[in-house]
Design an enzyme around this catalytic site. Structure first.
Site, PDB file in Angstrom:
ATOM      1  N   PHE A 116      10.781  -1.490   8.759  1.00 55.90           N
ATOM      2  CA  PHE A 116       9.366  -1.301   8.444  1.00 55.90           C
ATOM      3  C   PHE A 116       9.079   0.195   8.344  1.00 55.90           C
ATOM      4  O   PHE A 116       9.318   0.946   9.283  1.00 55.90           O
ATOM      5  CB  PHE A 116       8.471  -1.951   9.497  1.00 55.90           C
ATOM      6  CG  PHE A 116       7.044  -2.041   9.050  1.00 55.90           C
ATOM      7  CD1 PHE A 116       6.610  -3.121   8.286  1.00 55.90           C
ATOM      8  CD2 PHE A 116       6.141  -1.029   9.357  1.00 55.90           C
ATOM      9  CE1 PHE A 116       5.296  -3.191   7.846  1.00 55.90           C
ATOM     10  CE2 PHE A 116       4.826  -1.090   8.913  1.00 55.90           C
ATOM     11  CZ  PHE A 116       4.407  -2.177   8.160  1.00 55.90           C
ATOM     12  N   ASP A 136       3.807   0.100  -4.040  1.00 59.89           N
ATOM     13  CA  ASP A 136       4.528   0.933  -3.077  1.00 59.89           C
ATOM     14  C   ASP A 136       5.907   0.360  -2.805  1.00 59.89           C
ATOM     15  O   ASP A 136       6.916   1.020  -2.976  1.00 59.89           O
ATOM     16  CB  ASP A 136       3.713   1.104  -1.776  1.00 59.89           C
ATOM     17  CG  ASP A 136       3.162  -0.201  -1.212  1.00 59.89           C
ATOM     18  OD1 ASP A 136       3.446  -1.285  -1.756  1.00 59.89           O
ATOM     19  OD2 ASP A 136       2.419  -0.141  -0.218  1.00 59.89           O
ATOM     20  N   ASP A 180       9.045  -6.145  -1.299  1.00 57.61           N
ATOM     21  CA  ASP A 180       9.613  -6.692  -0.064  1.00 57.61           C
ATOM     22  C   ASP A 180       9.968  -8.160  -0.339  1.00 57.61           C
ATOM     23  O   ASP A 180      10.984  -8.426  -0.980  1.00 57.61           O
ATOM     24  CB  ASP A 180       8.570  -6.504   1.041  1.00 57.61           C
ATOM     25  CG  ASP A 180       9.078  -6.858   2.426  1.00 57.61           C
ATOM     26  OD1 ASP A 180      10.260  -6.658   2.708  1.00 57.61           O
ATOM     27  OD2 ASP A 180       8.264  -7.336   3.245  1.00 57.61           O
ATOM     28  N   GLY A 221      -1.700   0.662  -0.984  1.00 59.71           N
ATOM     29  CA  GLY A 221      -0.473   1.380  -0.627  1.00 59.71           C
ATOM     30  C   GLY A 221       0.167   2.217  -1.718  1.00 59.71           C
ATOM     31  O   GLY A 221       0.880   3.171  -1.417  1.00 59.71           O
ATOM     32  N   ARG A 240      -0.986   6.433   6.448  1.00 61.30           N
ATOM     33  CA  ARG A 240      -0.888   6.496   4.978  1.00 61.30           C
ATOM     34  C   ARG A 240      -0.747   7.934   4.500  1.00 61.30           C
ATOM     35  O   ARG A 240      -0.206   8.198   3.425  1.00 61.30           O
ATOM     36  CB  ARG A 240      -2.126   5.880   4.323  1.00 61.30           C
ATOM     37  CG  ARG A 240      -2.252   4.370   4.479  1.00 61.30           C
ATOM     38  CD  ARG A 240      -3.333   3.861   3.528  1.00 61.30           C
ATOM     39  NE  ARG A 240      -3.789   2.523   3.867  1.00 61.30           N
ATOM     40  CZ  ARG A 240      -3.224   1.396   3.421  1.00 61.30           C
ATOM     41  NH1 ARG A 240      -2.174   1.446   2.649  1.00 61.30           N
ATOM     42  NH2 ARG A 240      -3.721   0.226   3.760  1.00 61.30           N
TER      43      ARG A 240
HETATM   44  P1  5GP Z   1       5.712  -8.459  -0.525  1.00 58.61           P
HETATM   45  O1  5GP Z   1       4.612  -9.295  -1.056  1.00 58.61           O
HETATM   46  O2  5GP Z   1       6.714  -7.990  -1.543  1.00 58.61           O
HETATM   47  O3  5GP Z   1       6.364  -9.070   0.683  1.00 58.61           O
HETATM   48  O4  5GP Z   1       5.051  -7.209   0.119  1.00 58.61           O
HETATM   49  C1  5GP Z   1       4.567  -6.190  -0.598  1.00 58.61           C
HETATM   50  C2  5GP Z   1       3.516  -5.477   0.204  1.00 58.61           C
HETATM   51  O5  5GP Z   1       3.744  -5.615   1.620  1.00 58.61           O
HETATM   52  C3  5GP Z   1       3.598  -4.012  -0.075  1.00 58.61           C
HETATM   53  O6  5GP Z   1       2.776  -3.678  -1.167  1.00 58.61           O
HETATM   54  C4  5GP Z   1       3.126  -3.420   1.228  1.00 58.61           C
HETATM   55  O7  5GP Z   1       1.730  -3.368   1.220  1.00 58.61           O
HETATM   56  C5  5GP Z   1       3.569  -4.408   2.275  1.00 58.61           C
HETATM   57  N1  5GP Z   1       4.866  -4.018   2.871  1.00 58.61           N
HETATM   58  C6  5GP Z   1       6.073  -4.582   2.697  1.00 58.61           C
HETATM   59  N2  5GP Z   1       7.030  -3.943   3.402  1.00 58.61           N
HETATM   60  C7  5GP Z   1       6.405  -2.932   4.030  1.00 58.61           C
HETATM   61  C8  5GP Z   1       6.854  -1.872   4.894  1.00 58.61           C
HETATM   62  O8  5GP Z   1       8.043  -1.700   5.235  1.00 58.61           O
HETATM   63  N3  5GP Z   1       5.900  -1.028   5.336  1.00 58.61           N
HETATM   64  C9  5GP Z   1       4.588  -1.150   5.003  1.00 58.61           C
HETATM   65  N4  5GP Z   1       3.755  -0.252   5.515  1.00 58.61           N
HETATM   66  N5  5GP Z   1       4.136  -2.102   4.183  1.00 58.61           N
HETATM   67  C10 5GP Z   1       5.041  -2.987   3.702  1.00 58.61           C
HETATM   68 MG    MG Z   2       0.676  -3.207  -0.943  1.00 57.96          MG
END
Ligand code: 5GP
Ligand code: MG
Length: 185
Positions: free
Chosen positions: A151, A99, A102, A43, A164
Site C-alpha cells: 500500500f 493513479d 490495483d 488520486g 496526498r
Molecule cells: P482498483 O479499483 O484498481 O482496485 O483500485 C484503484 C483505486 O484504488 C486507485 O485509483 C486508488 O484510489 C486506490 N488504490 C489502490 N491501491 C492503492 C494504494 O496502494 N494506495 C492508495 N493510496 N490507493 C490505492
Molecule cells: Mg483512485
C-alpha cells in the site's frame, strides 16, 4: 521524510523522469490528433498535472470522480461515479488517467462509462501498476511503474485522505496502516 512514512519507494526525481518519458511516448503515439485527457479524481490529479505538461498535443482536460473503496484496503468491485465528464467525448480520442491500477475494478468501470459516449478511441495511463492484485482482465496502455502489492501513498494518493501532498511515493509505517485498516490478517 514524513514521520509516519516507513520508506520511500519512488523518489520525486524518479517520478519526474518516468512521467516525462511517458509524455514523450504518448506525444509520439497521438501525433497530430486532438486528445481529451480524463483524470480520475482524486488520486490522479498530480500525475495528470505532471503528465499533460509533457504532452505536446492539442488537448482538453476533463475529470471523472470515481470511488471504489472508502477508507478500506480492498476494492469491493462496486464503483461509485461521483462526478461525470463536463465536456463531450463523442468521436474524440480519450486518454483516461488514473493513479494506480490495483484490482482493476475502477478503471474498468470508468472505461465502460466513457465507452457509452462512443469516443474515437480510448486508452488508459496509470502512474503505478500492481498486476499481482488484478481481479479483472485489464492492462493499462501506459504504466509508469510496476510495483509489488504494497500500500503506497503520496504523489496524489491517500490513506484516509492524508499524504496526498507528499512529493515522493512512500510506504506508511505498519502502526499507521494498522490504525486505519485495523490489524487484519
Ligand atoms: P482498483 O479499483 O484498481 O482496485 O483500485 C484503484 C483505486 O484504488 C486507485 O485509483 C486508488 O484510489 C486506490 N488504490 C489502490 N491501491 C492503492 C494504494 O496502494 N494506495 C492508495 N493510496 N490507493 C490505492
Ligand atoms: Mg483512485
Amino acid at each position: 521524510m514524513h514521520p509516519e512514512i516507513d520508506r520511500v519507494l519512488i523518489t520525486a526525481e524518479q517520478l519526474a523522469a518516468r512521467t516525462a518519458e511517458l509524455g514523450r511516448q504518448i506525444t509520439a503515439d497521438y501525433a497530430g490528433k486532438p486528445l481529451t485527457v480524463v483524470s480520475i479524481l482524486r488520486g490522479s490529479i498530480i500525475f495528470a498535472a505532471d503528465l499533460i505538461r509533457h504532452l505536446d498535443l492539442d488537448l482538453e482536460l476533463d475529470f471523472i470522480g470515481a470511488a471504489s473503496y472508502g477508507d478500506d484496503t480492498e476494492s469491493s468491485g462496486h464503483v461509485d461515479i461521483r462526478k461525470h465528464l463536463d465536456g463531450k467525448v463523442h468521436d474524440r480520442h480519450v486518454l483516461l488517467v488514473d493513479d494506480i491500477l490495483d484490482t482493476g475494478y475502477t478503471l474498468q468501470a470508468v472505461c465502460e462509462l466513457v465507452r457509452i459516449s462512443r469516443p474515437a478511441s480510448l486508452k488508459t495511463a496509470v502512474a503505478f501498476d500492481k498486476p499481482a492484485r488484478r481481479k479483472v482482465d485489464l492492462a493499462a496502455d501506459y504504466a509508469g511503474f510496476t510495483i509489488d502489492p504494497v500500500f503506497i501513498v503520496g504523489y496524489g494518493m491517500d490513506l484516509a485522505q492524508k499524504y496526498r501532498n507528499l512529493p515522493y511515493i512512500g510506504v506508511p509505517k505498519k502502526e499507521v496502516l494498522d490504525r486505519i485498516f485495523g490489524n487484519r490478517p
